[in-house]
Design an enzyme around this catalytic site. Sequence first.
Site, PDB file in Angstrom:
ATOM      1  N   ASP A  66       6.694  40.845  20.068  1.00 34.02           N
ATOM      2  CA  ASP A  66       5.502  40.630  20.901  1.00 34.02           C
ATOM      3  C   ASP A  66       5.058  41.988  21.430  1.00 34.02           C
ATOM      4  O   ASP A  66       5.870  42.919  21.535  1.00 34.02           O
ATOM      5  CB  ASP A  66       5.817  39.674  22.068  1.00 34.02           C
ATOM      6  CG  ASP A  66       4.565  39.013  22.635  1.00 34.02           C
ATOM      7  OD1 ASP A  66       4.333  37.816  22.351  1.00 34.02           O
ATOM      8  OD2 ASP A  66       3.792  39.701  23.342  1.00 34.02           O
ATOM      9  N   ASP A 121       3.306  46.027  18.419  1.00 30.55           N
ATOM     10  CA  ASP A 121       1.909  45.619  18.254  1.00 30.55           C
ATOM     11  C   ASP A 121       1.685  45.403  16.752  1.00 30.55           C
ATOM     12  O   ASP A 121       1.868  46.349  15.963  1.00 30.55           O
ATOM     13  CB  ASP A 121       1.016  46.756  18.800  1.00 30.55           C
ATOM     14  CG  ASP A 121      -0.462  46.447  18.697  1.00 30.55           C
ATOM     15  OD1 ASP A 121      -0.842  45.557  17.899  1.00 30.55           O
ATOM     16  OD2 ASP A 121      -1.241  47.111  19.405  1.00 30.55           O
ATOM     17  N   VAL A 122       1.315  44.195  16.363  1.00 30.04           N
ATOM     18  CA  VAL A 122       1.189  43.905  14.925  1.00 30.04           C
ATOM     19  C   VAL A 122       0.091  44.721  14.245  1.00 30.04           C
ATOM     20  O   VAL A 122       0.011  44.767  13.021  1.00 30.04           O
ATOM     21  CB  VAL A 122       0.951  42.398  14.634  1.00 30.04           C
ATOM     22  CG1 VAL A 122       2.167  41.571  14.952  1.00 30.04           C
ATOM     23  CG2 VAL A 122      -0.288  41.871  15.353  1.00 30.04           C
ATOM     24  N   TYR A 134     -13.666  34.963  16.082  1.00 27.04           N
ATOM     25  CA  TYR A 134     -12.426  34.178  15.960  1.00 27.04           C
ATOM     26  C   TYR A 134     -12.525  33.225  14.774  1.00 27.04           C
ATOM     27  O   TYR A 134     -11.579  33.094  13.983  1.00 27.04           O
ATOM     28  CB  TYR A 134     -12.195  33.403  17.266  1.00 27.04           C
ATOM     29  CG  TYR A 134     -10.863  32.673  17.335  1.00 27.04           C
ATOM     30  CD1 TYR A 134      -9.692  33.343  17.669  1.00 27.04           C
ATOM     31  CD2 TYR A 134     -10.786  31.302  17.082  1.00 27.04           C
ATOM     32  CE1 TYR A 134      -8.471  32.663  17.751  1.00 27.04           C
ATOM     33  CE2 TYR A 134      -9.581  30.621  17.155  1.00 27.04           C
ATOM     34  CZ  TYR A 134      -8.425  31.303  17.494  1.00 27.04           C
ATOM     35  OH  TYR A 134      -7.218  30.624  17.572  1.00 27.04           O
ATOM     36  N   LYS A 136     -10.027  33.331  11.555  1.00 22.86           N
ATOM     37  CA  LYS A 136      -9.114  32.242  11.177  1.00 22.86           C
ATOM     38  C   LYS A 136      -9.453  31.701   9.785  1.00 22.86           C
ATOM     39  O   LYS A 136      -8.560  31.232   9.070  1.00 22.86           O
ATOM     40  CB  LYS A 136      -9.125  31.145  12.246  1.00 22.86           C
ATOM     41  CG  LYS A 136      -8.511  31.606  13.579  1.00 22.86           C
ATOM     42  CD  LYS A 136      -7.043  32.056  13.435  1.00 22.86           C
ATOM     43  CE  LYS A 136      -6.377  32.338  14.770  1.00 22.86           C
ATOM     44  NZ  LYS A 136      -4.965  32.750  14.632  1.00 22.86           N
TER      45      LYS A 136
HETATM   46  P1  NAD Z   1      -0.574  33.011  23.842  1.00 18.45           P
HETATM   47  O1  NAD Z   1      -1.547  33.985  24.395  1.00 18.45           O
HETATM   48  O2  NAD Z   1       0.119  32.097  24.778  1.00 18.45           O
HETATM   49  O3  NAD Z   1       0.518  33.783  22.957  1.00 18.45           O
HETATM   50  C1  NAD Z   1       0.157  34.797  22.064  1.00 18.45           C
HETATM   51  C2  NAD Z   1       1.192  35.919  22.125  1.00 18.45           C
HETATM   52  O4  NAD Z   1       0.801  36.918  21.165  1.00 18.45           O
HETATM   53  C3  NAD Z   1       1.233  36.604  23.482  1.00 18.45           C
HETATM   54  O5  NAD Z   1       2.557  36.657  23.991  1.00 18.45           O
HETATM   55  C4  NAD Z   1       0.695  37.997  23.204  1.00 18.45           C
HETATM   56  O6  NAD Z   1       1.296  39.010  24.020  1.00 18.45           O
HETATM   57  C5  NAD Z   1       1.024  38.192  21.737  1.00 18.45           C
HETATM   58  N1  NAD Z   1       0.154  39.184  21.114  1.00 18.45           N
HETATM   59  C6  NAD Z   1      -1.183  39.319  21.273  1.00 18.45           C
HETATM   60  N2  NAD Z   1      -1.618  40.385  20.581  1.00 18.45           N
HETATM   61  C7  NAD Z   1      -0.526  40.925  19.969  1.00 18.45           C
HETATM   62  C8  NAD Z   1      -0.334  42.042  19.117  1.00 18.45           C
HETATM   63  N3  NAD Z   1      -1.352  42.849  18.788  1.00 18.45           N
HETATM   64  N4  NAD Z   1       0.906  42.301  18.656  1.00 18.45           N
HETATM   65  C9  NAD Z   1       1.950  41.517  19.011  1.00 18.45           C
HETATM   66  N5  NAD Z   1       1.822  40.456  19.831  1.00 18.45           N
HETATM   67  C10 NAD Z   1       0.593  40.159  20.303  1.00 18.45           C
HETATM   68  O7  NAD Z   1      -1.404  32.187  22.757  1.00 18.45           O
HETATM   69  P2  NAD Z   1      -1.084  30.941  21.833  1.00 18.45           P
HETATM   70  O8  NAD Z   1      -2.088  29.924  22.166  1.00 18.45           O
HETATM   71  O9  NAD Z   1       0.342  30.613  21.818  1.00 18.45           O
HETATM   72  O10 NAD Z   1      -1.525  31.560  20.428  1.00 18.45           O
HETATM   73  C11 NAD Z   1      -0.681  31.651  19.294  1.00 18.45           C
HETATM   74  C12 NAD Z   1      -1.524  31.480  18.034  1.00 18.45           C
HETATM   75  O11 NAD Z   1      -2.067  30.159  18.004  1.00 18.45           O
HETATM   76  C13 NAD Z   1      -2.724  32.422  17.930  1.00 18.45           C
HETATM   77  O12 NAD Z   1      -2.820  32.910  16.609  1.00 18.45           O
HETATM   78  C14 NAD Z   1      -3.911  31.530  18.257  1.00 18.45           C
HETATM   79  O13 NAD Z   1      -5.089  31.987  17.640  1.00 18.45           O
HETATM   80  C15 NAD Z   1      -3.440  30.216  17.678  1.00 18.45           C
HETATM   81  N6  NAD Z   1      -4.111  29.028  18.218  1.00 18.45           N
HETATM   82  C16 NAD Z   1      -3.958  28.663  19.520  1.00 18.45           C
HETATM   83  C17 NAD Z   1      -4.613  27.522  19.985  1.00 18.45           C
HETATM   84  C18 NAD Z   1      -4.490  27.061  21.417  1.00 18.45           C
HETATM   85  O14 NAD Z   1      -5.181  26.094  21.802  1.00 18.45           O
HETATM   86  N7  NAD Z   1      -3.673  27.672  22.255  1.00 18.45           N
HETATM   87  C19 NAD Z   1      -5.388  26.745  19.109  1.00 18.45           C
HETATM   88  C20 NAD Z   1      -5.512  27.158  17.789  1.00 18.45           C
HETATM   89  C21 NAD Z   1      -4.858  28.294  17.348  1.00 18.45           C
END
Ligand code: NAD
Length: 356
Positions: free
Chosen positions: A147, A171-172, A261, A265
Amino acid sequence: MSTPVPTGDSKVADWLAHPVAGDVMREMLAQGGQNERSLAPVKRFSMNKLIKISGGRFPQEMLDGMIAETERRMAGGAAPAPAASPVDDAPAGSPSPAPVEAPEWVEKITEGRFTGKTVVVTGAGSGIGRATASRVAREGGRVIALDISEGRLAEFAAEHDGLDITVVTADVTKAEDIDRVLDAAGDRIDALANIAGIMDNMSGIAAVTDEIWSRVFAVNVEGVMRLSRAVITRMLEAGQGSIVNVASEAGLRGSAAGVAYTASKHAVVGLTKSTAFIYGPSGIRVNAVAPGPVITNIEARFDDELAQERIMAAMTVLPTPVTPDQLAASICFLLSDDGVNLNGVIMPSDGGWSAV
Ligand code: NAD
């Protein structure tokens, strides 16, 4: 006989329906500028679960205070008000019967499903990534948890003391950080869950800025591409591997987010299918999960009035948001050998939203 005071195990709906505790809860919500409608998506959750998923917004002390206040009022003989109406009551005269309450979903661990496997999980500090990394570790896997947030990773590791977890603050979007992830993983990587991602600001094409577009693509697309490219070399050497990418409902339709976004996706969907097609015969499975709404820390803001109006209109068919561990169940299924015959699948995990 008076109604017992609800506890942390009681559901949100039961709290709201309680003649005294319901008032205490509504007053607490009003102090924060909210009302009970804002709790509709979580009304079937227990209060303890609400504390767990609230990310500190609803702390244990607040529940303790509500219980104490309810006890105080009941001891003082507070006249029980009529039971509050359920959060989403049917209108008067409606012929529809009250919906039957589904029991709360409870995770069931598959003992040893990831034993002997090294699994890299991105975004492991929060939300869906954290829940996935946790489940893989609790099912016996060696987890390389990655992360950008060092603090979140430290918290995650502390909560999973004794399990085989190596945290890497990375950082990815940065090549040198990806090298460090590979070093931490060692020679063999069995599975990769590309979960880290960020939202946009819900702008349409007329309003999107270069900055938002570039950052969203850097994390959501280039990050997935770079890490997959690095990891797949090791998987090809082993003649096997499983990759799960996290897309979104926004990877399936145009009405769930802004243009950056949504396009990012859709790119994840293309990346998944291309990789699955080309490397399937080499023993690599590549699939994606497309989540509907999930209660996490992901941040979205609306900066574009027209896009907001259009997207909000489409959100009327939004299903009830779920918890990250419910998404981890879908991701771990595809990631593990249980997904043996699945390759190139874009699996919605959205309670049926994509069927609308
Ligand atoms: P979240 O913000 O709770 O968790 C995401 C994590 O990714 C965070 O801990 C953040 O620090 C980390 N992160 C962000 N940028 C980064 C980087 N450059 N390098 C490394 N780590 C990084 O969000 P989430 O909702 O758990 O999201 C996870 C995935 O699910 C994402 O790809 C998001 O697009 C997808 N998603 C989420 C939802 C939703 O409703 N929450 C719906 C559809 C898709």
